[in-house]
Structure formats: structure tokens, C-alpha cells
Scaffold this motif. Structure first.
Motif, mmCIF file in Angstrom:
data_model
loop_
_atom_site.group_PDB
_atom_site.id
_atom_site.type_symbol
_atom_site.label_atom_id
_atom_site.label_comp_id
_atom_site.label_asym_id
_atom_site.label_seq_id
_atom_site.Cartn_x
_atom_site.Cartn_y
_atom_site.Cartn_z
ATOM 1 N N VAL A 169 3.760 -4.242 3.757
ATOM 2 C CA VAL A 169 2.620 -3.825 2.943
ATOM 3 C C VAL A 169 3.081 -2.784 1.928
ATOM 4 C CG1 VAL A 169 0.455 -2.502 2.968
ATOM 5 C CG2 VAL A 169 0.804 -4.330 4.626
ATOM 6 N N ILE A 170 2.543 -2.871 0.718
ATOM 7 C CA ILE A 170 2.703 -1.815 -0.290
ATOM 8 C C ILE A 170 1.327 -1.213 -0.552
ATOM 9 C CG2 ILE A 170 3.288 -1.285 -2.683
ATOM 10 C CD1 ILE A 170 5.409 -3.436 -2.577
ATOM 11 N N ASN A 171 1.210 0.086 -0.308
ATOM 12 C CA ASN A 171 -0.026 0.840 -0.559
ATOM 13 C C ASN A 171 0.192 1.768 -1.745
ATOM 14 O OD1 ASN A 171 -2.029 0.098 1.285
ATOM 15 N ND2 ASN A 171 -1.090 1.285 2.920
ATOM 16 N N ILE A 172 -0.629 1.647 -2.780
ATOM 17 C CA ILE A 172 -0.570 2.540 -3.931
ATOM 18 C C ILE A 172 -1.816 3.412 -3.923
ATOM 19 C CG2 ILE A 172 -0.543 2.692 -6.448
ATOM 20 C CD1 ILE A 172 1.006 0.090 -6.505
ATOM 21 N N ILE A 173 -1.609 4.716 -3.926
ATOM 22 C CA ILE A 173 -2.727 5.665 -3.916
ATOM 23 C C ILE A 173 -2.690 6.435 -5.227
ATOM 24 C CG2 ILE A 173 -3.746 7.669 -2.790
ATOM 25 C CD1 ILE A 173 -1.412 5.488 -0.801
ATOM 26 N N THR A 174 -3.729 6.301 -6.039
ATOM 27 C CA THR A 174 -3.759 6.970 -7.345
ATOM 28 C C THR A 174 -4.258 8.404 -7.193
ATOM 29 O OG1 THR A 174 -5.992 6.173 -7.843
ATOM 30 C CG2 THR A 174 -4.158 4.771 -8.504
ATOM 31 N N LYS A 175 -4.069 9.181 -8.250
ATOM 32 C CA LYS A 175 -4.444 10.595 -8.250
ATOM 33 C C LYS A 175 -5.948 10.756 -8.054
ATOM 34 C CE LYS A 175 -3.769 15.043 -9.275
ATOM 35 N NZ LYS A 175 -2.945 15.961 -8.492
ATOM 36 N N GLN A 176 -6.319 11.678 -7.176
ATOM 37 C CA GLN A 176 -7.731 11.936 -6.884
ATOM 38 C C GLN A 176 -8.216 13.131 -7.703
ATOM 39 O OE1 GLN A 176 -9.694 10.021 -5.340
ATOM 40 N NE2 GLN A 176 -10.724 10.885 -3.583
ATOM 41 N N PRO A 177 -9.248 12.971 -8.539
ATOM 42 C CA PRO A 177 -9.743 14.122 -9.312
ATOM 43 C C PRO A 177 -10.399 15.159 -8.405
ATOM 44 C CG PRO A 177 -11.213 12.241 -9.585
ATOM 45 C CD PRO A 177 -10.026 11.750 -8.811
ATOM 46 N N ASP A 178 -10.279 16.419 -8.777
ATOM 47 C CA ASP A 178 -10.885 17.497 -7.994
ATOM 48 C C ASP A 178 -11.364 18.598 -8.928
ATOM 49 O OD1 ASP A 178 -8.562 18.846 -8.733
ATOM 50 O OD2 ASP A 178 -7.541 18.402 -6.855
ATOM 51 N N GLU A 179 -11.572 19.791 -8.359
ATOM 52 C CA GLU A 179 -12.167 20.870 -9.150
ATOM 53 C C GLU A 179 -11.187 21.493 -10.146
ATOM 54 O OE1 GLU A 179 -10.392 22.605 -5.435
ATOM 55 O OE2 GLU A 179 -11.692 20.899 -5.942
ATOM 56 N N MET A 180 -9.902 21.152 -10.056
ATOM 57 C CA MET A 180 -8.905 21.716 -10.959
ATOM 58 C C MET A 180 -8.737 20.814 -12.185
ATOM 59 S SD MET A 180 -7.890 24.561 -9.705
ATOM 60 C CE MET A 180 -6.409 24.836 -10.683
ATOM 61 N N PRO A 181 -9.118 21.274 -13.388
ATOM 62 C CA PRO A 181 -8.909 20.455 -14.585
ATOM 63 C C PRO A 181 -7.416 20.289 -14.864
ATOM 64 C CG PRO A 181 -9.672 22.648 -15.193
ATOM 65 C CD PRO A 181 -9.751 22.570 -13.695
#
Length: 716
Positions: A169-181
Motif C-alpha cells: 500500500v502507498i498512503n499519501i497524506i497531504t498538509k493539514q491546515p491549522d491556526e498557523m498561517p
């Protein structure tokens, strides 16, 4: 368009063995200097622990050193440092994994421990982006931009991931936006005129509960090849991809993520030619027909994550649409009496849904149960224009047409339990019931075979996919485990070159046995793992050629793969990181008889090595970030990739000798910007991405030549 190509004099200079010798000496000296500096670092330097690497490969967050599975995690900064843009680059850094894309972006082939797809067949790995399953290997080759991490699991993962994950399996996890601009941007250009832009924006929309993430990439090139017959550049690409992610923290217990992504790829296809001509002139082809490889893709998903007092719940609903137009000069030549030009249009739609419940706040055990379902529709229209009169007099212009519709549906229930028998010993047991239905409507009008037909049907498949593992945590918190897992790839209908006498094929199965040891050492400056595995592949779906040169998929193979994998990461000093991985894979057919594509004779391929599987591969990476002053940091990285010899065909007639790919990078970095000068394949090694022989001579597509580039970026 202006092209930043090397002059002919510069090309000649760069191709000389003398320059290669000096480059080799220089890079070797750099590597030895890097290593010696690392080993004899300042005694006053403070040792640091390796970063705790957490992964979600078991569909829950856990430290990678505690996972009883062969998993590699590559983080976004490592991708940026290595100028890695696609999954093809991943196969060079991960043990037992070989990835190649050839012809066009729809042909992405992933082999893990010797197990991989055939020509235009279904994938043997599960491919996921933010938990969404991409069920066609035609859409694996996406742009890697704004990535948090990539996890690669080796060995069958049927229990948690279901069908088509019998290799891994290949799992790609993209960047998660948060409170830091945050804003990230990068521009790259190389000596062949290629230009690439990558952007990433994360910003809060409200103070504490609504966040937006945007990412985009664009790539443009005229190509580094020349079509000498048409006197035109070849290998052009004009690609654009974008992703928008809206994250809403509805309450202390509930989070929702809404994602939309888009791709628009335009380019040439199948840069192939006769092998000897390609080897003599890797940057030349001789096509009399201009092919294109165009793709448009659109996807959307909604993920709901609820954290209860004792149970966590997650729901992932997704929809994907993919359209592809591919035309190609399949004969790769300019002989008017020998032509094979193809034209295919594909339309793919997929709807999937997964729900999982898992335990929370438990000490001696952890459980997970889930439900998964998907439905996909594929419509394919193909036209092949053929003329073999120069080889077979009387076989003048012919046209083969096919219109194919496929409807695939599946559902599954699964569960996994970790139970601590003692403080140090844990047993892991899992089970999945997977049921699949495949329906096809196949319309053929073939002048080359004289077949005109309308056929198809409906087939149902069901399978139980277990997993069992036992792990032991030593007094030093090292992990030893042994596991067995089963993988599965459903049967279906042959749609490449369908044959009326056998229009369908049955499922294939893999059983994986492995034992491994994971540890931290040298005051947690060194992490390493070593894994021994044995894989059996039964009822293997292989491609057979019949007497009329029709290629069909049949369950005619049995294979075994055995080997050892090693991974390590060493930080002798806060500024230095040394990574080394290697694998030995002995993958062979136990039983396989087929008609030889080139000669037409029935041959026994038993004991032959499996295609696209180097026996030995390795990767050594050394990187350093040294603070020059309060404003600037010097970054250097050296990477040596070794790919052992391997074959492209079951008959073991087409062989790629072992080769090295030497990559280097140096640059300046500040708090808000960076500039890197880099070179890939510094020694300008020739290697074939792929080779084929369908009875008309061996054709090949060359790997990328030495490429020198500059990347500038900003991050604030």
C-alpha cells in the motif's frame, strides 16, 4: 519557446569519460568528507534523539517503531530536499520497491517484493490519498505538492485495505491546515528548459475552528528528446494540478475535512524506439506519428472524524472522475509498410465510502472495525490502425476497434485487534470479508484477427483475508515481530485484447510471512530495521499470447519471493542525517508456461526471475544543514541510488544491467527563502525504463539523462 539546452560542445564535454571520472572523484570525496565530518563532530555538540515518527498505516496513529509491519515513512521536507515530484522517485528510496512510469502518465507500475501488474492490468497495490482509494493505476502518477508524509507498506495488506493490495500500500497524506498561517512557493528550472512552480497556502478563516489549505503545481517543458523523422522536439508536457482543503473543527469532539482536487495534464506519449538506436542516441526517436497523452481528473471527498469518550469514529466519502486521451506510434518507427498507431479514450468514475470505529483509552488492547464499499464505471474506446505489409505481404492496412464498458462494485467488513498477552508480548489478529462484482460489455471489430463479437457478462468474487502477528518489546524497547497476512486481487474480464475462448480470469492470491527487528541505538541517534520475508503468489494473473498473437490474461502462474530488507537513519550530530536502505529480493516463477511473444514457441519460464525486480537495490543519502551565521544556513545533500540488474520480461531475454544514479544538491537557506543548485544522474548513466518485444524487435524507452537545475523558494 526558448530552451535552456546545453550546446553541442557542452554536451560533448559532459559525455566524456574524463568528466565523468572527475565528477565521480569529486562526489566521492564529498561523501567521504561528509561522513568523516559526521563521525568526528565537535565533542561539544549536543546529541539529539531521532524525531518520533508517527504513521497511520494501521488506520490509527502510532509510532513507526511500534508497528508490527514493514512500513517506510517519507516526510514532505525530504521530498523537497530530494526534488521528488512523483511516485516514480519513491521507488529509488524504499527497499524492495520498484516504480516506473513509461509512455505516458497513465502507465504507472509499482512492484513490491517482485509483485506487480502486467500490461494495462489492475494494480497490485492499494493507493490512497488522505484516506481515499485510487483504484486505477492510471491515476497514480500525481504531482507531489504540499505533502505531509508518504507511507509505503510492503507485503499484502488485505485485512485493512482489501483487494488489489496483495503487494502493499502507498498512503499519501497531504498538509493539514491549522491556526498557523503559512505560504510556500518554489520555482525550478533545468538545463533542458523544464520549468516547475509549486505553491502552498494555509490560512485560518476564523480564529480557532475553520482553516483553509490551497496547493497548486504547474510544469512545462518542450522535452529533451528530438523526433528526427518529423524534425520536432518530443517529450513536451504542460501540466497543472490543484487541491483545496477546508478543515472545520465543529466541536471538541468533531472535525470535518472537505477536499477538492483537479488535474489537467497535456503531453506527448511513448518515447520509445528500437533498443540499439535508443542506446546509441537516447535523446532521439524516429516516430512518423505524433502521439498525445492527455488527462483530466476531478475529485472530492468529505471526512468526518469524531472522538468519543471510549470510541473514535471516522467516515470518508469520496468521488473521482478521470478522463484520458492517448494516441501513440506503437511501432516506434517510420516504415510505411509496418505501422501500428493506437488511439484510446477512457472515462472513469468512482464513488467510495468507508466507516471505521476504534477503541479509545484502553491499555491492554485496541480494536478497530470498519465497513467499506465502492462502485466504479469505466468506458473505453480504442482504435488501432495496423499495416504489417513489409513483414507479412498481403497484410495491408487494417483497423481494430473495441468499445468496452465495465461496472465494478465491492463491499467489505473488517476488524483488527491488538491484545497485550503480557507487558511485553502483543498478539495482533485481523479479518476482512471482501465481496466483489465485476460486469463487462465488450464489443470487438478486429480486421487483424477477423473477430467481430459482442460479449461480456457478470462475475462475482468473495474472499476472507486474515492477518496474524506476534510482537515482542524488549527491555530496551526494541521490537521483534513475526507476521502472516493474505492478499488478493479479484478476477475479471480481459479487455486489453479480449479473446472469445476465454473472456474472463480468476482471482490471484498472495501469502506473506515475515520476521523483523526494529530498534533505536546510540542514545537514540540511530534507528534501524531489518526484515526477512517470504511471499507465495498463487493462481497468478499472467499474460499469455495465443497462436493468433492475441494477448490474454490467464491464471497460469505460481511465484515465490524471498528476501531481506534493511533501513536505517543516523543523526550523529544535529546538523547531519545519514540514511541507508537496501534489499535483496529473490523472486522467481515456480510454475509458468507461455507462448514466447517474440518466437511464438511454447516455453517453460519456471525458475525465471520475475520482471522489474532487481535482486539487489540500495540507497545512501547524506545531508547536512550548517548554520553559517544568524541569517544563513548551508544545505548539502548527496544521494547514491543503486539498482541491480533486472529483466523486463518473463522469458528473461530483455535485461537491464545494474546502474547507479548519483544525485547532489547544494544551496543557501534563510528563515524565509532558499536557493538550491542540484544535479540528478550526475554521471549520465544510461538505463532503460522499459523494454518490450512483441515479435517485431526489442523497443525501449530511455531513463532520464543528467539533469542540472536550480530551485528557488520562499516559506513564511
Amino acid at each position: 519557446m526558448f530552451r535552456y539546452k546545453l550546446t553541442s560542445a557542452a554536451k560533448s564535454l559532459f559525455s566524456t569519460s574524463k568528466l565523468n571520472y572527475h565528477i565521480s572523484r569529486t562526489l566521492l570525496a564529498m561523501s567521504l568528507g561528509v561522513f568523516s565530518s559526521a563521525v568526528f563532530a565537535d565533542d561539544q555538540a549536543k546529541h539529539i534523539d531521532l524525531e518520533r515518527i508517527e504513521v497511520t498505516s494501521e488506520k490509527r496513529t502510532v509510532n513507526i517503531m511500534e508497528v508490527a509491519s514493514s512500513v517506510t515513512a517519507i516526510f514532505g521536507q525530504e521530498l523537497v530536499d530530494s526534488e521528488a515530484y512523483s511516485i516514480t522517485d519513491l521507488g529509488q528510496a524504499i527497499p524492495s520497491v520498484h516504480v516506473y512510469s513509461w509512455g505516458g502518465r497513465r502507465d504507472s507500475n509499482v512492484f513490491i517484493r517482485g509483485i506487480g501488474p502486467g500490461l494495462f492490468t489492475e494494480p497490485t497495490i492499494g493507493f490512497y490519498v488522505d484516506g481515499v482509494n485510487y483504484s486505477s493505476n492510471s491515476i497514480f502518477d500525481l504531482d507531489l505538492v504540499d505533502i505531509e508524509r508518504i507511507e509505503v507498506l510492503r507485503g499484502p495488506q488485505g485485512t485493512l485495505y482489501g483487494g488489489n493490495s496483495l503487494a502493499g500500500v502507498i498512503n499519501i497524506i497531504t498538509k493539514q491546515p491549522d491556526e498557523m498561517p503559512e505560504f510556500k512557493g518554489a520555482f525550478s528550472a533545468d538545463n533542458f528548459g523544464s520549468k516547475r512552480v509549486r505553491l502552498g497556502v494555509n490560512t485560518p478563516l476564523t480564529a480557532d475552528n475553520l482553516f483553509l489549505g490551497l496547493s497548486a503545481s504547474a510544469y512545462n517543458t518542450d522535452g529533451h528528446l528530438e523526433n528526427t523523422y518529423l524534425d520536432k522536439d518530443f517529450g513536451a508536457r504542460d501540466d497543472l494540478s490543484a487541491r483545496a482543503k477546508l478543515r472545520w473543527i465543529a466541536s471538541d469532539n468533531l472535525e470535518a475535512n472537505f477536499v477538492v482536487d483537479y488535474e489537467r495534464f497535456r503531453g506527448d506519449s511513448y518515447a520509445m524506439g528500437q533498443l540499439e538506436r535508443i542506446k546509441a542516441n537516447p535523446d532521439h526517436i524516429e516516430h512518423d506519428f505524433e502521439g498525445v497523452d492527455d488527462r483530466d481528473a476531478l475529485g472530492a471527498s468529505v471526512t468526518l472524524d469524531y472522538s468519543g469518550d471510549n470510541v473514535n469514529f471516522i467516515s470518508i466519502t469520496s468521488w473521482r472522475d478521470w478522463d484520458n486521451l492517448n494516441t501513440a506510434d506503437q511501432d516506434t518507427g517510420n516504415d510505411a509498410g509496418y505501422q501500428f498507431h493506437s488511439h484510446s479514450e477512457d472515462d472513469f468514475d468512482q464513488l467510495s465510502h468507508e466507516m471505521r470505529w476504534s477503541s479509545k483509552n484502553t491499555e491492554d488492547y485496541h480494536w478497530l472495525v470498519g465497513f467499506y464499499a465502492y462502485q466504479s464505471d469505466t468506458q473505453s474506446t480504442t482504435r488501432n490502425d495496423l499495416n504489417f505489409s513489409s513483414m507479412y505481404p498481403g497484410s495491408g492496412p487494417m483497423i481494430d476497434r473495441s468499445i468496452i464498458g465495465k461496472d465494478d462494485q465491492a463491499w467489505a467488513v473488517f476488524g483488527l485487534v491488538d491484545y497485550a498477552i503480557t507487558q511485553d508480548i502483543t498478539v495482533i489478529a485481523g479479518l476482512r470479508y471482501h465481496k466483489e462484482q465485476r460486469e463487462a460489455d465488450i464489443n470487438i471489430d478486429s480486421q487483424s484477427t477477423g473477430v467481430t463479437s459482442q460479449h461480456g457478462g457478470k462475475e462475482e468474487f468473495s474472499e476472507v483475508l486474515p492477518k496474524l502477528a506476534l510482537s515482542y518489546q524488549t527491555a530496551n524497547n526494541d521490537l521483534v515481530y513475526a507476521s502472516w497476512s493474505k492478499g488478493y486481487r479479484a478476477g475479471g474480464f480481459d479487455t486489453l485484447y479480449p479473446n472469445l475462448s476465454k473472456p474472463s480470469f480468476e482471482p490471484e492470491y498472495s501469502n506473506n510471512y515475515e520476521i523483523a527487528y526494529k530498534a533505536l541505538a546510540l542514545e537514540n541517534q540511530l534507528s534501524f530495521s531489518i526484515t526477512a520475508f517470504y511471499v507465495s503468489l498463487d493462481d497468478q494473473q499472467v499474460q499469455q499470447m495465443l497462436e493468433n498473437t492475441t494477448i490474454i490474461t490467464d491464471n497460469a502462474g505460481e511465484s515465490t519471493s524471498r528476501g531481506v530488507e534493511f533501513e536505517s537513519r543516523y543523526q550523529p550530530h544535529p546538523d547531519w542525517t545519514i540514511g541507508f536502505s537496501s534489499s535483496y529480493v529473490d523472486a522467481t516463477y515456480s510454475e509458468y508456461e507461455s507462448v514466447n511473444f517474440a518466437t511464438g514457441a511454447i516455453e517453460d519460464y519456471s525458475d525465471n526471475r520475475l520482471p522489474n525486480t532487481p535482486k539487489i537495490s540500495a540507497n545512501l543519502s547524506i545531508s547536512n544543514r550548517t548554520e553559517l551565521n544568524s541569517d544563513f544556513t548551508l544545505f548539502t545533500q548527496l544521494e547514491n541510488i543503486y539498482m541491480g540488474d533486472h529483466y523486463f520480461d518473463a522469458g528473461n531475454q530483455m535485461k537491464q544491467s545494474a546502474y547507479h544514479l548519483l544525485n547532489a544538491k547544494v544551496g543557501l537557506e534563510s528563515e524565509s527563502w532558499y536557493a538550491h543548485l542540484w544535479v540528478k544522474n550526475a554521471l549520465d548513466e544510461y538505463y532503460s525504463k522499459v523494454e518490450f518485444n512483441f515479435g517485431f524487435g526489442v523497443t525501449a524507452e530511455a531513463g532520464n539523462p543528467r539533469t542540472i537545475g536550480l530551485t528557488v523558494g520562499t516559506n513564511f
